[in-house]
Design a protein around this motif. Structure first.
Motif, PDB file in Angstrom:
ATOM      1  N   SER A  55       0.819  -1.220   0.000  1.00 11.90           N
ATOM      2  CA  SER A  55       0.000   0.000   0.000  1.00 11.90           C
ATOM      3  C   SER A  55       0.851   1.268   0.000  1.00 11.90           C
ATOM      4  CB  SER A  55      -0.937   0.006   1.215  1.00 11.90           C
ATOM      5  OG  SER A  55      -0.190  -0.031   2.424  1.00 11.90           O
ATOM      6  N   LYS A  56       2.111   1.173   0.453  1.00 15.98           N
ATOM      7  CA  LYS A  56       2.999   2.339   0.477  1.00 15.98           C
ATOM      8  C   LYS A  56       3.961   2.368  -0.704  1.00 15.98           C
ATOM      9  CE  LYS A  56       2.821   2.851   5.500  1.00 15.98           C
ATOM     10  NZ  LYS A  56       3.607   2.941   6.759  1.00 15.98           N
ATOM     11  N   LEU A  57       3.675   1.542  -1.700  1.00  7.42           N
ATOM     12  CA  LEU A  57       4.508   1.512  -2.901  1.00  7.42           C
ATOM     13  C   LEU A  57       4.454   2.868  -3.609  1.00  7.42           C
ATOM     14  CD1 LEU A  57       6.112  -0.656  -4.673  1.00  7.42           C
ATOM     15  CD2 LEU A  57       4.034  -0.754  -6.063  1.00  7.42           C
ATOM     16  N   GLU A  58       5.617   3.371  -4.004  1.00  8.21           N
ATOM     17  CA  GLU A  58       5.696   4.658  -4.695  1.00  8.21           C
ATOM     18  C   GLU A  58       6.163   4.459  -6.130  1.00  8.21           C
ATOM     19  OE1 GLU A  58       8.207   7.317  -2.607  1.00  8.21           O
ATOM     20  OE2 GLU A  58       6.923   7.448  -0.834  1.00  8.21           O
ATOM     21  N   GLN A  59       5.529   5.188  -7.036  1.00  9.17           N
ATOM     22  CA  GLN A  59       5.946   5.160  -8.442  1.00  9.17           C
ATOM     23  C   GLN A  59       7.019   6.223  -8.633  1.00  9.17           C
ATOM     24  OE1 GLN A  59       3.480   2.925 -10.585  1.00  9.17           O
ATOM     25  NE2 GLN A  59       2.849   4.549 -11.950  1.00  9.17           N
ATOM     26  N   THR A  60       8.205   5.816  -9.045  1.00  7.53           N
ATOM     27  CA  THR A  60       9.320   6.752  -9.146  1.00  7.53           C
ATOM     28  C   THR A  60       9.664   7.123 -10.579  1.00  7.53           C
ATOM     29  OG1 THR A  60      10.879   4.889  -9.058  1.00  7.53           O
ATOM     30  CG2 THR A  60      10.309   5.949  -6.974  1.00  7.53           C
ATOM     31  N   GLY A  61       9.091   6.434 -11.549  1.00 10.43           N
ATOM     32  CA  GLY A  61       9.367   6.747 -12.944  1.00 10.43           C
ATOM     33  C   GLY A  61       8.452   5.973 -13.866  1.00 10.43           C
ATOM     34  N   VAL A  62       8.100   6.587 -14.990  1.00  8.44           N
ATOM     35  CA  VAL A  62       7.190   5.951 -15.957  1.00  8.44           C
ATOM     36  C   VAL A  62       7.642   6.265 -17.368  1.00  8.44           C
ATOM     37  CG1 VAL A  62       4.857   5.950 -16.906  1.00  8.44           C
ATOM     38  CG2 VAL A  62       5.178   5.956 -14.434  1.00  8.44           C
ATOM     39  N   ARG A  63       7.699   5.256 -18.214  1.00 11.35           N
ATOM     40  CA  ARG A  63       7.789   5.428 -19.661  1.00 11.35           C
ATOM     41  C   ARG A  63       6.553   4.740 -20.212  1.00 11.35           C
ATOM     42  NH1 ARG A  63      12.324   3.137 -20.601  1.00 11.35           N
ATOM     43  NH2 ARG A  63      11.732   1.362 -21.886  1.00 11.35           N
ATOM     44  N   GLU A  64       5.558   5.551 -20.567  1.00 13.87           N
ATOM     45  CA  GLU A  64       4.201   5.053 -20.756  1.00 13.87           C
ATOM     46  C   GLU A  64       4.130   3.824 -21.654  1.00 13.87           C
ATOM     47  OE1 GLU A  64       0.061   7.263 -20.605  1.00 13.87           O
ATOM     48  OE2 GLU A  64       1.141   7.675 -22.449  1.00 13.87           O
TER      49      GLU A  64
END
Length: 305
Positions: A55-64
């Motif tokens: 539940s505390k997972l963070e998204q740190t980067g995205v390449r769609e």
């Protein structure tokens, strides 16, 4: 012979140095999902909704549609995940994930090389990956997304609508439930007949914060002696050249089709408005079998190739 032994030793030592000190991630997992690249990308980006331990997972980067970086701070260490998505077919996506811990890296990697050593870190991650695959399979059994091969013309509508703003995508269906009364009351008060199925037109999509503005509409004949009033507005929605998907499942997750349509547009080098139109064919109040609910989802194309 000595030269061959020296070369082998050099390669072995170089390989060990790379494995222990240069290699960016500790371990790699691979699996397949039964839907397109857009759906797989969206599902993994919402991994924490499938597993309360994340539940505390963070998204740190995205390449769609291609890659996602995530990070989770546990009591003992920080775990980093790098996901890669590769379309195999329109209905199969190959998923790879690389995992690393910022604690005991040398120990973890030594245990990976030692088939006789127990590795609690890897065993725990394997368990989590198996749980993720199980949860994905369960969730994906409750809906389907079918992409149409060719471009279609979306329907045109005259309609009464209620406008909502800054709604989390996952709350879109709940917002429809909470505001449908405005439209139903207007229809009853003015004794109107619907000329089509209810629909939602997305008017703005903040993809970074996963929020949308949208019109929830009932198609009617506006050429009557009626006027907008209260929270009911009039709209004329034109037909547009679009990519189309047929979604079956709970309307709460119909946005899954948006992602497959966006991925399809990119694969075909099509520019789109990124503002989907969803037409609903089932009434959730009377039809309780959600997996059979149907929505036609259109993604308008701006320029043809």
């Amino acid at each position: 012979m000595n030269k061959i032994v020296s070369i082998v030793l050099f390669l072995l030592i170089a390989g060990l140095i790379w494995f222990f000190f240069v290699k960016q991630y500790d371990y790699e997992f691979q699996f397949e999902t039964q839907y397109g690249q857009g759906v797989a990308f969206r599902e993994i980006s919402h991994w924490k909704e499938l597993n309360k331990e994340y539940s505390k997972l963070e998204q740190t980067g995205v390449r769609e549609f291609d890659a996602i970086s995530q990070s989770l701070q546990t009591e003992n260490a920080r775990l980093d995940f790098l996901w890669n998505f590769e379309s195999d077919t329109d209905s199969i996506t190959k998923v790879k994930v690389w995992v690393r811990s910022n604690k005991d890296r040398f120990k973890n990697r030594f245990q990976i090389l030692n088939p006789f050593a127990e590795n609690g870190f890897i065993d725990s991650i394997k368990t989590d990956m198996l749980d993720l695959m199980k949860n994905l399979k369960k969730q994906q059994s409750a809906y389907s997304v079918k992409l149409e091969d060719s471009l279609k013309m979306s329907p045109a509508f005259d309609c009464i609508c209620h406008h909502s703003e800054a709604i989390p995508v996952q709350s879109k269906a709940m917002e429809m439930v909470q505001t449908i009364g405005y439209l139903e009351e207007y229809v009853l008060d003015h004794q109107l007949k619907l000329t089509g199925n209810p629909f939602v037109k997305i008017t703005a999509w903040d993809r970074q914060n996963d929020k949308v503005d949208f019109d929830f509409c009932f198609p009617v004949n506006l050429a009557q002696d009626i006027r907008p009033e209260g929270k009911v507005e009039f709209r004329q929605v034109p037909s547009s050249l679009s990519l189309q998907a047929v979604f079956h499942g709970n309307y709460r997750i119909s946005d899954l089709a948006w992602y497959d349509l966006m991925a399809q547009a990119r694969a075909q080098n099509l520019k789109t408005s990124a503002l989907p139109l969803e037409i609903f064919y089932n009434n959730p109040k009377t039809d309780i079998h959600a997996p059979q609910w149907r929505a036609d989802v259109f993604l308008p194309v701006i320029d043809q190739p």
